[in-house]
Design a protein around this motif. Structure first.
Motif, PDB file in Angstrom:
ATOM      1  N   ASN A 105       1.708 -11.981  -5.066  1.00  0.00           N
ATOM      2  CA  ASN A 105       1.832 -11.296  -3.770  1.00  0.00           C
ATOM      3  C   ASN A 105       0.647 -10.391  -3.439  1.00  0.00           C
ATOM      4  O   ASN A 105       0.683  -9.663  -2.451  1.00  0.00           O
ATOM      5  CB  ASN A 105       3.134 -10.476  -3.699  1.00  0.00           C
ATOM      6  N   GLU A 106      -0.429 -10.443  -4.234  1.00  0.00           N
ATOM      7  CA  GLU A 106      -1.647  -9.678  -3.935  1.00  0.00           C
ATOM      8  C   GLU A 106      -2.604 -10.576  -3.162  1.00  0.00           C
ATOM      9  O   GLU A 106      -2.970 -11.667  -3.628  1.00  0.00           O
ATOM     10  CB  GLU A 106      -2.324  -9.190  -5.218  1.00  0.00           C
ATOM     11  N   PRO A 107      -3.059 -10.150  -1.965  1.00  0.00           N
ATOM     12  CA  PRO A 107      -3.927 -10.996  -1.136  1.00  0.00           C
ATOM     13  C   PRO A 107      -5.258 -11.316  -1.827  1.00  0.00           C
ATOM     14  O   PRO A 107      -5.808 -10.499  -2.572  1.00  0.00           O
ATOM     15  CB  PRO A 107      -4.143 -10.142   0.123  1.00  0.00           C
ATOM     16  N   LEU A 108      -5.753 -12.532  -1.541  1.00  0.00           N
ATOM     17  CA  LEU A 108      -7.025 -12.979  -2.113  1.00  0.00           C
ATOM     18  C   LEU A 108      -8.018 -13.359  -1.021  1.00  0.00           C
ATOM     19  O   LEU A 108      -8.898 -14.187  -1.221  1.00  0.00           O
ATOM     20  CB  LEU A 108      -6.789 -14.183  -3.037  1.00  0.00           C
ATOM     21  N   GLU A 112     -16.910 -11.968   0.907  1.00  0.00           N
ATOM     22  CA  GLU A 112     -18.102 -11.901   0.065  1.00  0.00           C
ATOM     23  C   GLU A 112     -17.958 -12.649  -1.255  1.00  0.00           C
ATOM     24  O   GLU A 112     -18.905 -12.712  -2.028  1.00  0.00           O
ATOM     25  CB  GLU A 112     -18.447 -10.434  -0.220  1.00  0.00           C
ATOM     26  N   GLY A 113     -16.802 -13.188  -1.534  1.00  0.00           N
ATOM     27  CA  GLY A 113     -16.625 -13.931  -2.773  1.00  0.00           C
ATOM     28  C   GLY A 113     -16.141 -13.101  -3.941  1.00  0.00           C
ATOM     29  O   GLY A 113     -15.966 -13.627  -5.045  1.00  0.00           O
ATOM     30  N   LYS A 114     -15.888 -11.802  -3.733  1.00  0.00           N
ATOM     31  CA  LYS A 114     -15.392 -10.978  -4.831  1.00  0.00           C
ATOM     32  C   LYS A 114     -13.969 -11.356  -5.216  1.00  0.00           C
ATOM     33  O   LYS A 114     -13.494 -11.022  -6.292  1.00  0.00           O
ATOM     34  CB  LYS A 114     -15.470  -9.499  -4.448  1.00  0.00           C
ATOM     35  N   ASN A 115     -13.292 -12.054  -4.312  1.00  0.00           N
ATOM     36  CA  ASN A 115     -11.936 -12.517  -4.633  1.00  0.00           C
ATOM     37  C   ASN A 115     -11.939 -13.502  -5.798  1.00  0.00           C
ATOM     38  O   ASN A 115     -10.976 -13.590  -6.554  1.00  0.00           O
ATOM     39  CB  ASN A 115     -11.276 -13.150  -3.405  1.00  0.00           C
ATOM     40  N   LEU A 116     -13.022 -14.244  -5.950  1.00  0.00           N
ATOM     41  CA  LEU A 116     -13.127 -15.180  -7.075  1.00  0.00           C
ATOM     42  C   LEU A 116     -13.131 -14.425  -8.396  1.00  0.00           C
ATOM     43  O   LEU A 116     -12.450 -14.812  -9.351  1.00  0.00           O
ATOM     44  CB  LEU A 116     -14.391 -16.024  -6.943  1.00  0.00           C
TER      45      LEU A 116
END
Length: 793
Positions: A105-108, A112-116
């Motif tokens: 449930n944490e958004p991704l 900028e690609g930091k989600n990866l």
């Protein structure tokens, strides 16, 4: 030192509980010089590290792994590009094209690609056995997937084969035997803060030994990783010494001994045939070679016995597509190549080639008058008996047909190719052959010239003398082993070798050797030539002469997956060039890929999930003032779990390259450039070179003597970035170091982990060395970024 610096220095000394500059020196927020005036460092023992090293017990084996290849999908989440077969992601029903929008449930969503990085760290932290809830967008619908994670790190790692000269014990005992003076690494580790930083980095690099590879999902050891690569990753400060030992294996052995050493480095064990010296005439010596082709073919058959006929044909037609730029291979086919390769037992190839080498030595011993040689048809073992087509031209008339012309003494058919004997005059070889023995003359070869293939599993070509031209408009020629063994030996003459791909000492699921003993020679090809190995050994040895090596890519000592490629030049002022054809995507208007000149290459999962560790590429030049021209990736560098070595022993040499070159280790790979003599010039037009380690890579450039000039741009001359180790060490001479941003003993913190790279520029002798900054003599600088700079008089 001014008053402000003195005060700052005293504060740091107090805070670190050190009271003297030596031995408990400081690690400052700003560069602080430490005197080394009265300290003697042993060049032979310079990098030995007594205590700080990798500890397997500290490895966290429970890091989680999901098994996807992913990219950032701007404003949406994380795009699943590919799933690994049998991985947690595939078992949970995830598919190519899915977009992961949330984890637990944490958004991704990120631009900028930091989600990866955030997603990767979350998966690893949860650990094996965890079942995260992934919110997935598929075809406009929102669904949930719950993969059960497995461990990212393998618990089992292949143990090295018995190779005492490369065993860890060698390194642990050598220090007491070598030289006078203290180990430099032990000296710098007396600084507690620096020791902690190095320990963390070395530990992190060593952890890469256990990382899963490509599509691998089981808990078994990596089938492609070489044990010498694993050893180097766990003992990075032994890197240069390891390289020297490998170099000496090939400098001090006969060609048969070198083949044995190559097999050991590939973790391949085989029973070497005992060498038996035979005395006799030329007819008898060639007959023995023909007789021994039969057991060689039998050994090669056993290499591929586990493959069905369809599997063999697929592997035979597809393997080269991985590296030939003009061909394409789908990720599924690449995965199948790697899967089938695990059914291949390379040991028989090495046993077969040593047997042929002994027979070639027998033939070369013949010292009779070659102009008066008369040869009769050879007795063929039953297995080799073919159409029984024998041609013997009468007298010295120029015999010829569509296959061979000129001074042809004998042509005899066998079931695996022709036997051809050429006289001392000019002979023209148009069609392929299994065995060629040419007694002299300026000859022309447009055929396979000692290269094997499916129809000719063993091919041997021996040319006694003459200025010969080997010119083939096709690939797989001139001492290439393609799914077999191929040997080309030219004993004397100024020769030209012209080929395309896989030529001039190349091995593709085989062993290929090109041996040129004398003359000023010219080697030219498109790619994959002059000593390259992919699942096997490719070796070119040129013993004498001022030679030219010209190629576009993947040449001049390149080792691919489960392969070793060697170019050894023993004498002469030589010229090496690679590049100029295939642009590098990073700067396609200005740069070209070389991937050559002592280069290790792996298959990095960059555009697909499929990947495999690389091999060992070696370029050794013993004597002469040589010129090396490369571009991106060249001159003693490694890419993705591989090792690249360039060693030049004598002469004033020039090295020109662009990026990722001159002792660069990239993506958990090892790169070594060692030069042992002469006033040398090193130049890189871009940088990230000259002793650079990137992404848990290890890069060493070591020059032991001479007044040298180093010119770089950014991130060069001892730079450690993204958990890498980069070292430039110069042991003698008055040297000049020119570079720009973030160079000359510079360390970078990781962007993804709390680890700092290790960068060192170490000049251990010289009265008037020149650096970018004013550096006081007999000083060691601990840079604020964690880098080291030594200027020792």
């Amino acid at each position: 030192m001014n008053m402000v610096i003195k005060i700052l220095y005293r504060v740091i000394l107090f805070c670190t509980l050190t009271v003297n500059m030596l031995p408990h020196h400081a690690f400052a927020k700003e560069a602080v010089p430490v005197s080394v005036r009265d300290v003697s460092f042993s060049p032979e023992n310079f990098f030995e590290l007594s205590e700080t090293g990798f500890d397997k017990e500290k490895v966290h084996f429970n890091k989680g792994w999901i098994g996807i290849f992913m990219e950032n999908e701007k404003d949406k989440g994380i795009l699943v590009v590919e799933t690994t077969k049998g991985s947690p992601a595939e078992k949970a029903g995830m598919k190519t094209g899915d977009i992961i929008t949330k984890i637990n449930n944490e958004p991704l969503v990120d631009n900028e690609g930091k989600n990866l990085i955030r997603f990767k760290n979350s998966i690893e932290t949860m650990g094996a056995g965890a079942v995260p809830t992934l919110t997935v967008l598929r075809d406009g619908n929102v669904i949930e997937c719950r993969p059960e994670l497995i461990a990212k790190l393998l618990k089992n790692v292949k143990k090295p084969v018995s190779l005492p000269v490369l065993s860890p014990k060698t390194f642990l005992t050598q220090g007491a035997k070598k030289g006078q003076g203290q180990s430099f690494m032990d000296f710098v580790m007396e600084n507690r803060a620096y020791r902690k930083m190095c320990s963390d980095t070395i530990q992190r690099i060593g952890e890469e030994v256990y990382v899963r590879e490509g599509y691998q999902t089981n808990e078994a050891s990596n089938p492609f990783r070489l044990s010498i690569i694993d050893y180097s990753l766990q003992n990075p400060m032994n890197t240069y010494e390891t390289g020297k030992i490998i170099r000496d294996l090939f400098l001090e052995e006969s060609i048969a001994g070198q083949v044995l050493s190559a097999a050991k480095l590939l973790d391949v064990e085989f029973s070497e045939r005992e060498e038996i010296n035979h005395e006799g005439d030329l007819q008898a010596s060639i007959q023995r070679l023909i007789n021994d082709i039969v057991p060689c073919v039998s050994l090669i058959k056993e290499v591929f016995d586990a493959l069905t006929e369809d599997e063999f044909d697929f592997l035979y037609q597809s393997a080269q597509k991985i590296w030939v730029q003009e061909e394409t291979i789908e990720p599924s086919d690449m995965a199948r190549v790697l899967e089938l390769s695990q059914k291949v037992d390379l040991s028989g190839l090495f046993e077969a080639v040593t047997l042929m080498l002994h027979r070639i030595e027998d033939i070369k011993k013949y010292d009779g008058d070659l102009t008066q040689t008369a040869l009769q048809p050879f007795t063929l073992p039953a297995f080799l008996q073919g159409a029984d087509n024998i041609k013997i031209p009468s007298g010295k008339e120029a015999g010829g047909d569509d296959d061979y012309a000129g001074d042809v003494l004998l042509v005899q058919d066998t079931s695996i190719g022709k036997i051809v004997i050429g006289g001392t005059g000019a002979t023209y070889y148009y069609n392929d052959a299994a065995v060629i023995v040419d007694l002299g003359g300026n000859d022309y070869y447009s055929n396979n010239a000692g290269a094997s293939g499916k129809e000719i599993p063993v091919s041997v070509c021996i040319d006694f003398s003459g200025n010969d031209t080997y010119n083939a408009a096709k690939s797989f020629v001139q001492g290439t082993g393609r799914f077999g063994i191929g040997i080309l030996e030219d004993v004397k003459g100024d020769d030209k070798y012209l080929g395309r791909d896989f030529a001039q000492g190349a091995g593709l699921f085989g062993v290929g050797l090109l041996l040129d003993n004398e003359g000023d020679d010219f080697y030219s090809g498109n790619a994959l030539n002059s000593g390259v190995g992919f699942f096997g050994l490719g070796q070119l040895i040129d013993a004498n002469g001022n030679d030219v090596y010209f190629s576009r890519q993947f040449s001049q000592g390149v080792g691919f997956t489960k392969g070793i490629g060697i170019l050894e030049d023993d004498n002469g002022n030589d010229f090496y060039f690679t590049g100029g054809k295939y642009p590098d995507f990073r700067d396609p208007e200005k740069s070209f890929q070389s991937m050559s000149q002592g280069m290790g290459m792996g298959i990095r999962p960059e555009t697909t999930i499929v990947g495999a560790s690389g091999g060992i590429g070696i370029l050794i030049d013993k004597k002469g003032s040589d010129r090396y021209y490369g571009d991106y990736f060249s001159q003693g560098s490694g890419y993705y779990f591989s090792m690249g070595l360039l060693f030049d022993s004598e002469g004033s040499d020039t090295y020109y390259a662009s990026r990722y070159a001159q002792g660069a280790g990239i993506h958990s790979a090892i790169g070594i450039l060692g030069d042992n003599g002469g006033d040398d010039k090193y130049e890189c037009s871009f940088g990230v070179s000259q002793g650079c380690g990137h992404d848990t890579g290890i890069g060493f450039l070591v020059d032991t003597m001479g007044n040298d000039i180093y010119t770089g741009e950014i991130v060069s001359q001892g730079a450690g970035m993204e958990k890498g180790i980069g070292v430039l060490a110069d042991f003698q001479g008055d040297d000049v170091y020119r570079a720009k941003d973030s160079s000359q003993g510079f360390s970078f913190p990781s962007k993804t982990e709390e680890i700092t790279g290790i960068g060192m520029l170490l000049d251990n002798q010289g009265e008037s060395d020149v650096f970018c900054d004013v550096v006081r003599g007999d000083s060691l600088f601990y840079r604020a970024n964690g880098g080291l700079l030594l200027n020792k008089k």
